[in-house]
Design a protein around this motif. Structure first.
Motif, PDB file in Angstrom:
ATOM      1  N   THR A 138       0.802  -1.224   0.000  1.00  0.00           N
ATOM      2  CA  THR A 138       0.000   0.000   0.000  1.00  0.00           C
ATOM      3  C   THR A 138       0.840   1.281   0.000  1.00  0.00           C
ATOM      4  O   THR A 138       0.303   2.370   0.180  1.00  0.00           O
ATOM      5  N   THR A 139       2.137   1.175  -0.197  1.00  0.00           N
ATOM      6  CA  THR A 139       2.979   2.358  -0.360  1.00  0.00           C
ATOM      7  C   THR A 139       3.522   2.394  -1.780  1.00  0.00           C
ATOM      8  O   THR A 139       3.664   1.359  -2.436  1.00  0.00           O
ATOM      9  N   VAL A 140       3.834   3.615  -2.253  1.00  0.00           N
ATOM     10  CA  VAL A 140       4.443   3.790  -3.560  1.00  0.00           C
ATOM     11  C   VAL A 140       5.858   4.296  -3.350  1.00  0.00           C
ATOM     12  O   VAL A 140       6.078   5.333  -2.714  1.00  0.00           O
ATOM     13  N   ALA A 141       6.843   3.554  -3.872  1.00  0.00           N
ATOM     14  CA  ALA A 141       8.246   3.913  -3.714  1.00  0.00           C
ATOM     15  C   ALA A 141       8.794   4.511  -4.998  1.00  0.00           C
ATOM     16  O   ALA A 141       8.392   4.131  -6.106  1.00  0.00           O
ATOM     17  N   LEU A 142       9.704   5.456  -4.844  1.00  0.00           N
ATOM     18  CA  LEU A 142      10.431   6.032  -5.967  1.00  0.00           C
ATOM     19  C   LEU A 142      11.866   5.530  -5.945  1.00  0.00           C
ATOM     20  O   LEU A 142      12.520   5.516  -4.887  1.00  0.00           O
ATOM     21  N   PHE A 143      12.370   5.112  -7.119  1.00  0.00           N
ATOM     22  CA  PHE A 143      13.742   4.681  -7.270  1.00  0.00           C
ATOM     23  C   PHE A 143      14.430   5.588  -8.282  1.00  0.00           C
ATOM     24  O   PHE A 143      13.863   5.901  -9.337  1.00  0.00           O
ATOM     25  N   ASN A 144      15.656   5.998  -7.964  1.00  0.00           N
ATOM     26  CA  ASN A 144      16.405   6.905  -8.818  1.00  0.00           C
ATOM     27  C   ASN A 144      17.088   6.118  -9.930  1.00  0.00           C
ATOM     28  O   ASN A 144      17.851   5.185  -9.660  1.00  0.00           O
ATOM     29  N   LEU A 145      16.831   6.471 -11.186  1.00  0.00           N
ATOM     30  CA  LEU A 145      17.403   5.742 -12.307  1.00  0.00           C
ATOM     31  C   LEU A 145      18.869   6.080 -12.559  1.00  0.00           C
ATOM     32  O   LEU A 145      19.546   5.372 -13.303  1.00  0.00           O
ATOM     33  N   ASP A 146      19.380   7.154 -11.949  1.00  0.00           N
ATOM     34  CA  ASP A 146      20.810   7.455 -12.048  1.00  0.00           C
ATOM     35  C   ASP A 146      21.613   6.563 -11.114  1.00  0.00           C
ATOM     36  O   ASP A 146      22.628   5.982 -11.495  1.00  0.00           O
ATOM     37  N   THR A 147      21.150   6.458  -9.875  1.00  0.00           N
ATOM     38  CA  THR A 147      21.885   5.694  -8.860  1.00  0.00           C
ATOM     39  C   THR A 147      21.374   4.274  -8.710  1.00  0.00           C
ATOM     40  O   THR A 147      22.037   3.437  -8.095  1.00  0.00           O
ATOM     41  N   LEU A 148      20.166   4.000  -9.241  1.00  0.00           N
ATOM     42  CA  LEU A 148      19.492   2.699  -9.082  1.00  0.00           C
ATOM     43  C   LEU A 148      19.225   2.378  -7.617  1.00  0.00           C
ATOM     44  O   LEU A 148      19.210   1.218  -7.205  1.00  0.00           O
ATOM     45  N   ASP A 149      19.001   3.431  -6.831  1.00  0.00           N
ATOM     46  CA  ASP A 149      18.730   3.270  -5.405  1.00  0.00           C
ATOM     47  C   ASP A 149      17.317   3.724  -5.062  1.00  0.00           C
ATOM     48  O   ASP A 149      16.711   4.538  -5.776  1.00  0.00           O
ATOM     49  N   PHE A 150      16.798   3.212  -3.945  1.00  0.00           N
ATOM     50  CA  PHE A 150      15.536   3.711  -3.386  1.00  0.00           C
ATOM     51  C   PHE A 150      15.714   5.161  -2.976  1.00  0.00           C
ATOM     52  O   PHE A 150      16.727   5.531  -2.371  1.00  0.00           O
ATOM     53  N   ASP A 151      14.721   5.990  -3.311  1.00  0.00           N
ATOM     54  CA  ASP A 151      14.794   7.408  -2.952  1.00  0.00           C
ATOM     55  C   ASP A 151      13.854   7.742  -1.806  1.00  0.00           C
ATOM     56  O   ASP A 151      14.296   8.253  -0.774  1.00  0.00           O
ATOM     57  N   LYS A 152      12.559   7.443  -1.984  1.00  0.00           N
ATOM     58  CA  LYS A 152      11.606   7.779  -0.930  1.00  0.00           C
ATOM     59  C   LYS A 152      10.265   7.124  -1.192  1.00  0.00           C
ATOM     60  O   LYS A 152       9.993   6.630  -2.295  1.00  0.00           O
ATOM     61  N   VAL A 153       9.437   7.100  -0.164  1.00  0.00           N
ATOM     62  CA  VAL A 153       8.030   6.744  -0.324  1.00  0.00           C
ATOM     63  C   VAL A 153       7.292   8.011  -0.709  1.00  0.00           C
ATOM     64  O   VAL A 153       7.330   9.008   0.019  1.00  0.00           O
TER      65      VAL A 153
END
Length: 375
Positions: free
Chosen positions: A81-96
């Motif tokens: 039930t959460t939406v996560a953002l991942f950075n395509l430059d670093t390929l890391d999790f950024d934030k909910v």
């Protein structure tokens, strides 16, 4: 009738996919029952280098993914039930970036990548700003779960499909509902579930010029005209089961449709007739996307595997990504594509040539003529 040749992506069960932003190259984003989000490079050799990046963030199945048109983000959500953002430059999790009360069903970015649209089982559409954690709008009107959402290419209207069998049109500038279209889906398509997931996604798709909205969820593909919101001539007679997924080709000349039995058809968008291409997958196809780089379609099934259908449009026809002379509406629609994204697309295309790959008819420089955008 051709069969789909598949490659492993996720464990068996519900899965989904979209193409990555075109500035990121020839890649797809997938998600599935193994709680993973993956970025697959379709140009990598499977045996030597799988070309797969994994995002291991979720603890429960992931049902929806989206890539931002500016090439910066992957958004993903599902059972948690959460939406996560991942950075395509670093390929890391950024934030909910968003939270819902019930599982996430669908996600899409606006063309300028400013907003992310979240559809879930709790009957509320959430609109969040990617770069502003304080901004959130709730769009309420559906009676029950929202199955799919789609923003028109000009970023003015949002279309949403719900289990209440309605398609609702929202104006994004004011975040208000402007039209309710009723009885748009077959009752089974709207309500039936399998293994706690909707059997039919009832996907919506705008044509690239934003003048027509295609609606799956019956045996025919319904077409709604922009602004008047009146039903036009449908795509009729190709499917024996309810359609579940539709998408227009990059230049809008063709429509690809999938039904709940895995039958896939290619249509001429102008004549509303099939063009002799018919494919059968042994498993249920959950998502399908035209390849913005090639004359092909990529699909993913409930087996957790994806496959590529090559040469979808015959060579004697205009290709699905080729420029259409005199299509002013299409050129205008995509003229706002970020210049940096266009430059990056050129670099990607040039790199593919240097590596010995054949530059497709949808490469970056040809896209400047079309004004096309992926995602």
């Amino acid at each position: 009738m051709k069969s789909l040749t598949t490659k492993f992506a996720h464990v068996e069960g519900y899965a989904s996919m979209v193409f990555a932003p075109v500035s990121r190259g020839h890649k797809i984003i997938t998600c599935g029952n193994d709680n993973l989000v993956k970025l697959h490079d379709l140009d990598k050799a499977i045996d030597d280098d799988p070309g797969i990046d994994e995002f291991d963030h979720f603890k429960k199945p992931v049902y929806a993914v989206a890539g931002s048109p500016d090439g910066q983000w992957i958004a993903a959500g599902g059972e948690e039930t959460t939406v996560a953002l991942f950075n395509l430059d670093t390929l890391d999790f950024d934030k909910v970036v968003a939270r819902s009360e019930l599982p996430i069903n669908d996600l899409c970015f606006t063309p300028n990548s400013e907003y992310l649209i979240v559809a879930s089982d709790d009957a509320t559409i959430r609109v969040v700003k990617v770069e502003d954690d304080t901004f959130a709008k709730n769009l309420e009107g559906h009676e029950g779960a929202i199955k799919s959402v789609a923003v028109d290419p000009k970023g003015k209207y949002l279309a949403s499909a719900g289990v209440d069998r309605t398609v609702r049109i929202w104006e994004l500038e004011t975040f208000t509902e402007v039209k309710v279209l009723t009885q748009m889906f077959d009752k089974k398509a709207a309500l039936h579930c399998k293994n706690d997931r909707p059997e039919n996604r009832c996907k919506l798709a705008w044509n690239p010029s934003g003048t027509e909205l295609a609606i799956s969820g019956t045996r025919d593909v319904k077409i709604i005209a922009r602004d008047t919101w009146k039903e036009e001539e449908s795509f009729v007679g190709g499917h024996e089961q309810n359609t579940s997924h539709v998408q227009f080709s990059g230049n809008g000349l063709y429509l690809f449709s999938v039904d709940t039995e895995g039958v896939c058809l290619v249509w001429d968008a102008a004549s509303r007739e099939t063009i002799g291409k018919r494919y059968q997958n042994d498993r249920k196809v959950i998502a399908a996307e035209w390849n913005p780089w090639q004359n092909s379609v990529v699909m993913i099934s409930d087996e957790g595997k994806y496959g590529v259908l090559h040469d979808v449009v015959d060579k004697d026809r205009t290709g699905p990504n080729e420029n259409v002379e005199g299509d002013d509406a299409l050129s205008e629609t995509f003229s706002d594509l970020d210049e940096e994204a266009l430059d990056e697309m050129d670099k990607v295309a040039d790199e593919r040539v240097k590596e010995g790959g054949r530059k497709s008819d949808a490469g970056g420089k040809e896209r400047r003529g079309l004004g096309g955008v992926g995602g």
